[in-house]
Write a protein that holds these residues in place. Structure first.
Motif, PDB file in Angstrom:
ATOM      1  N   GLY A  10       0.929  -1.262  -0.029  1.00 28.13           N
ATOM      2  CA  GLY A  10       0.060   0.063   0.161  1.00 28.13           C
ATOM      3  C   GLY A  10       0.646   1.315  -0.110  1.00 28.13           C
ATOM      4  O   GLY A  10       0.290   2.462  -0.359  1.00 28.13           O
ATOM      5  N   GLN A  11       1.968   1.132   0.673  1.00 28.62           N
ATOM      6  CA  GLN A  11       3.105   2.339   0.448  1.00 28.62           C
ATOM      7  C   GLN A  11       2.537   3.683   1.324  1.00 28.62           C
ATOM      8  O   GLN A  11       2.770   4.654   0.913  1.00 28.62           O
ATOM      9  N   THR A  12       1.659   3.533   2.327  1.00 25.26           N
ATOM     10  CA  THR A  12       1.072   4.587   2.708  1.00 25.26           C
ATOM     11  C   THR A  12       1.464   4.509   4.402  1.00 25.26           C
ATOM     12  O   THR A  12       1.056   5.307   5.002  1.00 25.26           O
ATOM     13  N   LEU A  13       2.416   3.798   4.484  1.00 29.60           N
ATOM     14  CA  LEU A  13       2.863   3.746   5.821  1.00 29.60           C
ATOM     15  C   LEU A  13       4.049   4.620   6.154  1.00 29.60           C
ATOM     16  O   LEU A  13       4.779   4.874   5.135  1.00 29.60           O
ATOM     17  N   GLY A  14       4.135   5.210   7.394  1.00 34.46           N
ATOM     18  CA  GLY A  14       5.264   6.086   7.559  1.00 34.46           C
ATOM     19  C   GLY A  14       6.415   5.011   7.897  1.00 34.46           C
ATOM     20  O   GLY A  14       6.345   3.653   7.805  1.00 34.46           O
ATOM     21  N   VAL A  42       6.112  -3.675  10.163  1.00 33.98           N
ATOM     22  CA  VAL A  42       5.435  -4.439   9.098  1.00 33.98           C
ATOM     23  C   VAL A  42       6.504  -5.421   8.794  1.00 33.98           C
ATOM     24  O   VAL A  42       6.476  -6.497   8.548  1.00 33.98           O
ATOM     25  N   ASP A  43       7.822  -4.798   8.606  1.00 32.56           N
ATOM     26  CA  ASP A  43       9.057  -5.577   7.940  1.00 32.56           C
ATOM     27  C   ASP A  43       9.359  -6.770   9.194  1.00 32.56           C
ATOM     28  O   ASP A  43       9.606  -7.961   8.829  1.00 32.56           O
ATOM     29  N   LEU A  44       9.268  -6.173  10.334  1.00 32.40           N
ATOM     30  CA  LEU A  44       9.721  -7.175  11.358  1.00 32.40           C
ATOM     31  C   LEU A  44       8.514  -8.293  11.593  1.00 32.40           C
ATOM     32  O   LEU A  44       8.789  -9.523  11.868  1.00 32.40           O
TER      33      LEU A  44
END
Length: 180
Positions: A34-38, A45-47
């Motif tokens: 979604g690329q809307t994350l800070g 999310v990567d973790l």
């Protein structure tokens, strides 16, 4: 019979845990796309994705151990070159028939165990046909890698898998010798 019952229980648990794990992993990937994350949220999310991948690998190990212990492991035998079974190995390979995916994971798990329990030493494989020699093997790592001091799931399952495929492990000084 009780051992087979426990192995079946573990196998079912591994199977049942995959569905919620796939959901967690799927939604984490959706959030990433979604690329809307800070920056902070993207890191979280990567973790989550990394932990989900680790849990999947652990479930694979437990499932394999349960199948071997209950006598339900059916190797996917195919021709493989022994040199291709180890990452960054050197030496002389030989074409054998084995379950290459399982053998590759087992040898990788042994190398990882030797490095981690050896204080972070850099280990390497030398291949001579059907013989794999891992070095250096520290005194601290040796009992963990052989299962005498059971503190590494990957190493324990690796030994089970190698033996189920007709191989063996032995410590020889500062090396681990795996014969298949």
């Amino acid at each position: 019979m009780a051992d087979q019952g426990f192995a079946r229980l573990v196998s079912l648990a591994c199977h049942d845990l995959r569905t919620p794990l796939a959901t967690v992993n799927g939604f984490a990937k959706t959030l990433t796309r979604g690329q809307t994350l800070g920056e902070r949220e993207a890191h979280f999310v990567d973790l989550i994705e990394s932990a989900a991948d680790q849990m999947t690998a652990l479930l694979d190990l437990l499932g394999l151990a349960a199948r071997i212990e209950s006598g339900r492991y059916e190797p996917a035998l195919a021709e493989a070159n022994t040199l291709d079974l180890v990452a960054d190995g050197e030496g002389r390979g030989e074409t054998i028939e084995t379950d290459a995916q399982v053998m590759r994971r087992a040898l990788d798990a042994l190398a990882h165990c030797a490095a981690v329990h050896g204080g972070g030493v850099e280990v390497s494989w030398k291949v001579d046909g059907r013989k794999f020699v891992l070095s250096p093997l520290t005194q601290e790592a040796a009992p963990v890698i052989t299962g005498e001091s059971p503190r590494d799931l990957g190493a324990l399952v690796a030994r089970l898998a190698i033996e189920a495929l007709g191989g063996s492990l032995a410590v020889d000084g500062e090396t681990l010798v795996v014969s298949i």
